[in-house]
Design a protein around this motif. Structure first.
Motif, PDB file in Angstrom:
ATOM      1  N   GLU A  93      26.385  56.774 -47.698  1.00 27.20           N
ATOM      2  CA  GLU A  93      25.891  56.252 -48.733  1.00 27.20           C
ATOM      3  C   GLU A  93      26.896  55.539 -49.521  1.00 27.20           C
ATOM      4  OE1 GLU A  93      22.745  58.457 -51.014  1.00 27.20           O
ATOM      5  OE2 GLU A  93      22.210  59.278 -49.299  1.00 27.20           O
ATOM      6  N   GLY A  94      28.007  56.103 -49.729  1.00 28.13           N
ATOM      7  CA  GLY A  94      29.017  55.231 -50.559  1.00 28.13           C
ATOM      8  C   GLY A  94      29.854  53.968 -50.120  1.00 28.13           C
ATOM      9  N   GLU A  95      29.305  53.674 -48.987  1.00 30.57           N
ATOM     10  CA  GLU A  95      29.977  52.421 -48.399  1.00 30.57           C
ATOM     11  C   GLU A  95      28.903  51.324 -48.706  1.00 30.57           C
ATOM     12  OE1 GLU A  95      32.844  52.021 -46.874  1.00 30.57           O
ATOM     13  OE2 GLU A  95      33.240  54.291 -47.320  1.00 30.57           O
ATOM     14  N   PRO A  96      29.469  50.115 -48.903  1.00 29.48           N
ATOM     15  CA  PRO A  96      28.644  48.837 -48.997  1.00 29.48           C
ATOM     16  C   PRO A  96      27.648  48.736 -47.897  1.00 29.48           C
ATOM     17  CG  PRO A  96      30.858  48.191 -48.832  1.00 29.48           C
ATOM     18  CD  PRO A  96      30.922  49.800 -48.748  1.00 29.48           C
ATOM     19  N   LEU A  97      26.519  48.099 -48.175  1.00 34.07           N
ATOM     20  CA  LEU A  97      25.412  47.731 -47.053  1.00 34.07           C
ATOM     21  C   LEU A  97      26.317  46.611 -46.391  1.00 34.07           C
ATOM     22  CD1 LEU A  97      22.143  47.704 -49.118  1.00 34.07           C
ATOM     23  CD2 LEU A  97      23.146  49.486 -47.460  1.00 34.07           C
ATOM     24  N   ILE A  98      25.926  46.715 -44.977  1.00 32.38           N
ATOM     25  CA  ILE A  98      26.299  45.633 -44.066  1.00 32.38           C
ATOM     26  C   ILE A  98      24.957  45.204 -43.191  1.00 32.38           C
ATOM     27  CG2 ILE A  98      28.642  46.259 -43.884  1.00 32.38           C
ATOM     28  CD1 ILE A  98      28.302  47.660 -41.319  1.00 32.38           C
ATOM     29  N   GLU A  99      25.170  44.108 -42.504  1.00 33.86           N
ATOM     30  CA  GLU A  99      23.978  43.679 -41.648  1.00 33.86           C
ATOM     31  C   GLU A  99      24.629  43.664 -40.041  1.00 33.86           C
ATOM     32  OE1 GLU A  99      21.031  39.895 -40.728  1.00 33.86           O
ATOM     33  OE2 GLU A  99      22.096  40.124 -42.683  1.00 33.86           O
ATOM     34  N   LEU A 100      23.964  44.422 -39.551  1.00 29.29           N
ATOM     35  CA  LEU A 100      24.384  44.584 -37.953  1.00 29.29           C
ATOM     36  C   LEU A 100      23.141  44.003 -37.278  1.00 29.29           C
ATOM     37  CD1 LEU A 100      26.182  47.903 -37.708  1.00 29.29           C
ATOM     38  CD2 LEU A 100      27.160  45.746 -37.957  1.00 29.29           C
ATOM     39  N   VAL A 101      23.420  43.241 -36.148  1.00 25.72           N
ATOM     40  CA  VAL A 101      22.138  42.691 -35.553  1.00 25.72           C
ATOM     41  C   VAL A 101      22.386  43.260 -33.855  1.00 25.72           C
ATOM     42  CG1 VAL A 101      22.186  40.750 -36.686  1.00 25.72           C
ATOM     43  CG2 VAL A 101      23.643  40.658 -34.748  1.00 25.72           C
ATOM     44  N   PRO A 102      21.204  43.341 -33.447  1.00 27.66           N
ATOM     45  CA  PRO A 102      20.946  43.745 -31.950  1.00 27.66           C
ATOM     46  C   PRO A 102      21.841  43.059 -31.221  1.00 27.66           C
ATOM     47  CG  PRO A 102      18.769  43.407 -32.730  1.00 27.66           C
ATOM     48  CD  PRO A 102      19.708  43.058 -33.796  1.00 27.66           C
ATOM     49  N   GLY A 103      22.624  43.655 -30.337  1.00 27.41           N
ATOM     50  CA  GLY A 103      23.640  43.009 -29.274  1.00 27.41           C
ATOM     51  C   GLY A 103      24.766  43.228 -29.743  1.00 27.41           C
ATOM     52  N   GLN A 104      25.270  43.498 -31.064  1.00 25.50           N
ATOM     53  CA  GLN A 104      26.343  43.549 -31.685  1.00 25.50           C
ATOM     54  C   GLN A 104      27.260  44.785 -31.205  1.00 25.50           C
ATOM     55  OE1 GLN A 104      26.229  42.804 -35.984  1.00 25.50           O
ATOM     56  NE2 GLN A 104      28.514  42.893 -36.226  1.00 25.50           N
ATOM     57  N   SER A 105      28.627  44.586 -31.179  1.00 28.33           N
ATOM     58  CA  SER A 105      29.317  45.673 -30.771  1.00 28.33           C
ATOM     59  C   SER A 105      30.049  46.101 -31.929  1.00 28.33           C
ATOM     60  CB  SER A 105      30.349  45.370 -29.697  1.00 28.33           C
ATOM     61  OG  SER A 105      31.210  46.552 -29.361  1.00 28.33           O
ATOM     62  N   VAL A 106      30.154  47.403 -32.212  1.00 33.38           N
ATOM     63  CA  VAL A 106      30.834  47.885 -33.452  1.00 33.38           C
ATOM     64  C   VAL A 106      31.757  49.182 -33.305  1.00 33.38           C
ATOM     65  CG1 VAL A 106      29.371  46.677 -35.239  1.00 33.38           C
ATOM     66  CG2 VAL A 106      28.898  49.069 -34.371  1.00 33.38           C
ATOM     67  N   ALA A 107      32.747  49.129 -33.767  1.00 32.60           N
ATOM     68  CA  ALA A 107      33.782  50.528 -33.787  1.00 32.60           C
ATOM     69  C   ALA A 107      32.939  51.468 -34.509  1.00 32.60           C
ATOM     70  CB  ALA A 107      35.193  50.135 -34.262  1.00 32.60           C
ATOM     71  N   VAL A 108      33.071  52.785 -33.913  1.00 33.73           N
ATOM     72  CA  VAL A 108      32.395  54.019 -34.646  1.00 33.73           C
ATOM     73  C   VAL A 108      33.372  55.139 -34.371  1.00 33.73           C
ATOM     74  CG1 VAL A 108      30.063  53.152 -34.102  1.00 33.73           C
ATOM     75  CG2 VAL A 108      31.069  54.579 -32.631  1.00 33.73           C
ATOM     76  N   GLN A 109      32.958  56.213 -35.126  1.00 34.87           N
ATOM     77  CA  GLN A 109      33.696  57.513 -35.081  1.00 34.87           C
ATOM     78  C   GLN A 109      32.686  58.747 -34.974  1.00 34.87           C
ATOM     79  OE1 GLN A 109      35.468  59.482 -38.666  1.00 34.87           O
ATOM     80  NE2 GLN A 109      37.333  59.326 -37.508  1.00 34.87           N
ATOM     81  N   MET A 110      32.937  59.366 -33.965  1.00 34.16           N
ATOM     82  CA  MET A 110      32.064  60.338 -33.578  1.00 34.16           C
ATOM     83  C   MET A 110      32.852  61.949 -33.501  1.00 34.16           C
ATOM     84  SD  MET A 110      30.078  58.660 -30.416  1.00 34.16           S
ATOM     85  CE  MET A 110      28.454  59.820 -30.404  1.00 34.16           C
ATOM     86  N   THR A 111      32.099  62.693 -34.096  1.00 31.11           N
ATOM     87  CA  THR A 111      32.502  64.103 -34.130  1.00 31.11           C
ATOM     88  C   THR A 111      32.418  64.602 -32.614  1.00 31.11           C
ATOM     89  OG1 THR A 111      32.423  66.517 -35.048  1.00 31.11           O
ATOM     90  CG2 THR A 111      30.407  64.993 -35.186  1.00 31.11           C
ATOM     91  N   VAL A 112      33.109  65.626 -32.167  1.00 29.33           N
ATOM     92  CA  VAL A 112      33.087  66.233 -30.751  1.00 29.33           C
ATOM     93  C   VAL A 112      32.109  67.148 -30.730  1.00 29.33           C
ATOM     94  CG1 VAL A 112      35.519  65.420 -29.977  1.00 29.33           C
ATOM     95  CG2 VAL A 112      35.064  67.445 -31.020  1.00 29.33           C
ATOM     96  N   SER A 113      31.643  67.598 -31.790  1.00 33.30           N
ATOM     97  CA  SER A 113      30.294  68.608 -31.906  1.00 33.30           C
ATOM     98  C   SER A 113      28.833  68.094 -31.560  1.00 33.30           C
ATOM     99  CB  SER A 113      30.771  69.634 -32.801  1.00 33.30           C
ATOM    100  OG  SER A 113      30.508  69.001 -34.212  1.00 33.30           O
ATOM    101  N   ASP A 114      28.990  66.726 -32.066  1.00 38.12           N
ATOM    102  CA  ASP A 114      27.559  65.969 -32.067  1.00 38.12           C
ATOM    103  C   ASP A 114      27.849  64.604 -31.547  1.00 38.12           C
ATOM    104  OD1 ASP A 114      24.972  65.098 -32.775  1.00 38.12           O
ATOM    105  OD2 ASP A 114      25.220  65.504 -34.710  1.00 38.12           O
ATOM    106  N   PHE A 115      27.349  64.253 -30.377  1.00 36.07           N
ATOM    107  CA  PHE A 115      27.424  62.891 -29.754  1.00 36.07           C
ATOM    108  C   PHE A 115      26.243  62.497 -30.107  1.00 36.07           C
ATOM    109  CE2 PHE A 115      31.266  64.524 -27.266  1.00 36.07           C
ATOM    110  CZ  PHE A 115      31.953  63.543 -27.764  1.00 36.07           C
ATOM    111  N   SER A 116      25.326  62.841 -30.791  1.00 30.82           N
ATOM    112  CA  SER A 116      23.890  61.941 -30.946  1.00 30.82           C
ATOM    113  C   SER A 116      24.030  61.196 -32.185  1.00 30.82           C
ATOM    114  CB  SER A 116      22.997  62.947 -31.339  1.00 30.82           C
ATOM    115  OG  SER A 116      23.082  63.616 -32.586  1.00 30.82           O
TER     116      SER A 116
END
Length: 66
Positions: free
Chosen positions: A37-60
């Motif tokens: 919520e503290g981050e600025p809004l961004i627009e992502l479109v279908p097919g776009q590849s983006v970098a993410v971070q996941m916690t190893v305790s929740d891959f959903s």
């Protein structure tokens, strides 16, 4: 030692709300990608590849790093 977080990429499949998107991992598994919520809004479109971070305790869900 097992890390707390892993970084990878996801492919956006469709928007869910202004801060969340349906996405898939490289292996095809569906996840919910999101921005904090503290981050600025961004627009992502279908097919776009983006970098993410996941916690190893929740891959959903994946925190978008853009």
């Amino acid at each position: 030692m097992i890390p707390e977080y892993v970084e990878t990429t996801v492919i956006i499949t469709q928007p869910h709300s202004e801060r969340t998107w349906h996405a898939t991992l490289p292996n095809g598994r569906p996840v919910l990608a999101f921005r904090d919520e503290g981050e600025p809004l961004i627009e992502l479109v279908p097919g776009q590849s983006v970098a993410v971070q996941m916690t190893v305790s929740d891959f959903s869900r994946a925190l978008v790093l853009v």
